[in-house]
Design a protein around this motif. Sequence first.
Motif, PDB file in Angstrom:
ATOM      1  N   UNK A  24     -13.274  -4.269  -0.289  1.00  0.00           N
ATOM      2  CA  UNK A  24     -12.394  -3.540  -1.210  1.00  0.00           C
ATOM      3  C   UNK A  24     -10.998  -3.423  -0.611  1.00  0.00           C
ATOM      4  N   UNK A  25      -9.993  -3.815  -1.381  1.00  0.00           N
ATOM      5  CA  UNK A  25      -8.599  -3.639  -0.966  1.00  0.00           C
ATOM      6  C   UNK A  25      -8.150  -2.265  -1.450  1.00  0.00           C
ATOM      7  N   UNK A  26      -8.025  -1.350  -0.501  1.00  0.00           N
ATOM      8  CA  UNK A  26      -7.721   0.037  -0.847  1.00  0.00           C
ATOM      9  C   UNK A  26      -6.243   0.199  -1.179  1.00  0.00           C
ATOM     10  N   UNK A  27      -5.965   1.051  -2.152  1.00  0.00           N
ATOM     11  CA  UNK A  27      -4.596   1.226  -2.642  1.00  0.00           C
ATOM     12  C   UNK A  27      -3.710   2.012  -1.680  1.00  0.00           C
ATOM     13  N   UNK A  28      -4.304   2.834  -0.829  1.00  0.00           N
ATOM     14  CA  UNK A  28      -3.533   3.692   0.061  1.00  0.00           C
ATOM     15  C   UNK A  28      -3.735   3.324   1.513  1.00  0.00           C
ATOM     16  N   UNK A  29      -3.508   4.290   2.390  1.00  0.00           N
ATOM     17  CA  UNK A  29      -3.696   4.094   3.819  1.00  0.00           C
ATOM     18  C   UNK A  29      -4.904   4.909   4.282  1.00  0.00           C
ATOM     19  N   UNK A  30      -5.645   4.360   5.206  1.00  0.00           N
ATOM     20  CA  UNK A  30      -6.722   5.084   5.865  1.00  0.00           C
ATOM     21  C   UNK A  30      -6.829   4.563   7.289  1.00  0.00           C
ATOM     22  N   UNK A  41       0.827  -1.197   0.000  1.00  0.00           N
ATOM     23  CA  UNK A  41       0.000   0.000   0.000  1.00  0.00           C
ATOM     24  C   UNK A  41       0.869   1.258   0.000  1.00  0.00           C
ATOM     25  N   UNK A  42       0.302   2.332  -0.509  1.00  0.00           N
ATOM     26  CA  UNK A  42       0.970   3.625  -0.464  1.00  0.00           C
ATOM     27  C   UNK A  42       0.507   4.392   0.763  1.00  0.00           C
ATOM     28  N   UNK A  43       1.446   4.941   1.514  1.00  0.00           N
ATOM     29  CA  UNK A  43       1.084   5.733   2.691  1.00  0.00           C
ATOM     30  C   UNK A  43       0.629   7.107   2.236  1.00  0.00           C
ATOM     31  N   UNK A  44      -0.677   7.376   2.385  1.00  0.00           N
ATOM     32  CA  UNK A  44      -1.226   8.625   1.860  1.00  0.00           C
ATOM     33  C   UNK A  44      -0.667   9.850   2.576  1.00  0.00           C
ATOM     34  N   UNK A  45      -0.135   9.685   3.763  1.00  0.00           N
ATOM     35  CA  UNK A  45       0.402  10.853   4.463  1.00  0.00           C
ATOM     36  C   UNK A  45       1.664  11.366   3.801  1.00  0.00           C
ATOM     37  N   UNK A  46       2.205  10.599   2.857  1.00  0.00           N
ATOM     38  CA  UNK A  46       3.453  11.011   2.217  1.00  0.00           C
ATOM     39  C   UNK A  46       3.294  11.225   0.712  1.00  0.00           C
ATOM     40  N   UNK A  47       2.062  11.208   0.227  1.00  0.00           N
ATOM     41  CA  UNK A  47       1.853  11.348  -1.212  1.00  0.00           C
ATOM     42  C   UNK A  47       2.404  12.668  -1.729  1.00  0.00           C
ATOM     43  N   UNK A  48       2.275  13.733  -0.967  1.00  0.00           N
ATOM     44  CA  UNK A  48       2.737  15.030  -1.445  1.00  0.00           C
ATOM     45  C   UNK A  48       4.250  15.094  -1.582  1.00  0.00           C
ATOM     46  N   UNK A  49       4.951  14.073  -1.109  1.00  0.00           N
ATOM     47  CA  UNK A  49       6.408  14.084  -1.171  1.00  0.00           C
ATOM     48  C   UNK A  49       6.932  13.150  -2.250  1.00  0.00           C
ATOM     49  N   UNK A  50       6.043  12.534  -3.026  1.00  0.00           N
ATOM     50  CA  UNK A  50       6.485  11.587  -4.040  1.00  0.00           C
ATOM     51  C   UNK A  50       5.899  11.966  -5.377  1.00  0.00           C
ATOM     52  N   UNK A  51       6.481  11.408  -6.437  1.00  0.00           N
ATOM     53  CA  UNK A  51       5.966  11.651  -7.777  1.00  0.00           C
ATOM     54  C   UNK A  51       6.284  13.044  -8.273  1.00  0.00           C
ATOM     55  N   UNK A  52       5.992  13.292  -9.535  1.00  0.00           N
ATOM     56  CA  UNK A  52       6.184  14.622 -10.089  1.00  0.00           C
ATOM     57  C   UNK A  52       7.590  14.832 -10.615  1.00  0.00           C
TER      58      UNK A  52
END
Length: 551
Positions: free
Chosen positions: A258-264, A1-12
């Motif tokens: 549902x297997x969610x792609x991120x963290x919640x 899973x992707x940790x959604x708390x860090x999405x703003x620090x990845x990609x781009x």
Amino acid sequence: MTDRTHITQTGGLDTHPVAEMYASEHQRGELSRREFMVRATALGLSAAAAYSLIGVNPAQADGHRVTPAAGGTLRIQQEVRALKDPRTFDWSQMANVTRGFLEYLIEYNADGSFSGILLDSWEANEDATVYTLNVRQGITWNNGDPFTAEDVAANFVGWCDGTVEGNSMATRMGGLVDPETNQVRDGAIEVVDEYTVRVTYPSPDITLVPGIADYPSAVQHRDLIGTNPADHGVGTGAYRITSYEVGVSARLERNPDHTYWGETYLDEIVFVDLGQDPAAWFAGAEADEFDMTYETVGEFVDLFAAIGWTQSEVTTAATVVIRPNQGNAPYDDVRVRRAIAMAVDPQVCLDLGINGQGVTAENHHVCPIHPEYAELDPLVHDPAGAQALLEEAGHAETEFELISIDDDYRKNTTDAVAAQLRDAGFNVTRTIIPGSTFWNDWTSYPFSSTNWNHRELGVQILNLAYRTGVPWNESGFSNAEFDELLTQANGIQDADARREVMARLQTIMQDEGVTLQPYWRSLFRHYRDGIVNADMHPKFEINVHYLGFAA
């Protein structure tokens, strides 16, 4: 899973020549940090890369999220409105509920940055005519279908459909819409491969990224575009709706199928509708009926703080407009509209409407925090001149019915306008309508008040609210020069150059008496101790995936 708390620090992207120019302007003190983040990340730079250009640690940024403990139920005070086709959503409250299962390509963050959700990254070419969108891989819909570029492309086609009544997304799509057909232009949306979409404009346009980060751009399954998500519940998010009663409550629970792609983190979220009266909200807080407000207004800001709730404040371009609709007499006469503007002091509206919790504005709906804001001469408050202009127009004895919703700050602001108009000699009748019926006709009242959310760019709000014929043009304003200049401004990346055009657009707004827009709001939210990632968002957004209780 992707940790959604860090999405703003990845990609781009790691860099971009225009973003590097913006970074230099920030270092010279010519751009605020928020303005820099809006500009740089809209081009495709990740938040982490943007911060690195100006030497800032992302963990020190405004709105940086922490990881909550797992589990629990959170209760949020918020209106529960009837759901419909997301393209026609006209209030943030609708999206705050559906955001639990209907996600977005991109989100706008409290620090001014844009980050990918269903997009892993994106890139704009140097003249902002071509955008390459890279879809996050490994995501599935909760019906088991894979989420791919085909879904993204289908949503763009749906967003561009200007024949759908109330579809404000078509306004946001700008040049992607063929004016002859009111459909997407041929060749504008291209599926390059399973996870890549290319968007091509006929001329430069800087508004794409902010447009698809706004709340009516929730992404639907390619086979369900145009439907009400309450009827099917298909989405990519972690939650599902288990109950929904308009005006009462809505309940979301973590979707076990549902297997969610991120963290919640939360097991359950309940939205509790206590109506429009903030006194009822405060009473509900004291009675332990909820844990977090959607927003807190007026004198209740201090009252919530006094009972020990955590306060979050954000400076925004959110506002109230009190506008005549030019399709109705006597408001088709510019002298009447200008007389209304001359009779009203924005400071009085600020003080009486929102307890001084903001700054005055200038009746053109472009905010000093917008990158392209142009400073004009101060407004002239001239009640005697207003009466003379009204007499010249032949409407000294005309009855003006001024309409508002029955709530706190919108009602109070409209009362302040009515009182000042009466002081200037206008014959004013006030009509107050309950919220349950007010919104049915909010765009068509002859003379009424409405609240507007923050938008990242000045051109965004002008496109949404004042361009000829768009769904949210509640003032009935139509001006060919204004439309042409606005199209020109949409294509200018450099804010200083865009400001030259904006000065004329703002002047037209004032000269034509399009609207009373008296102040910019500071927004407040309160929540109980121990809740994390619940700070007020500049656009009222609540993403339930981020919420939780302190670990």
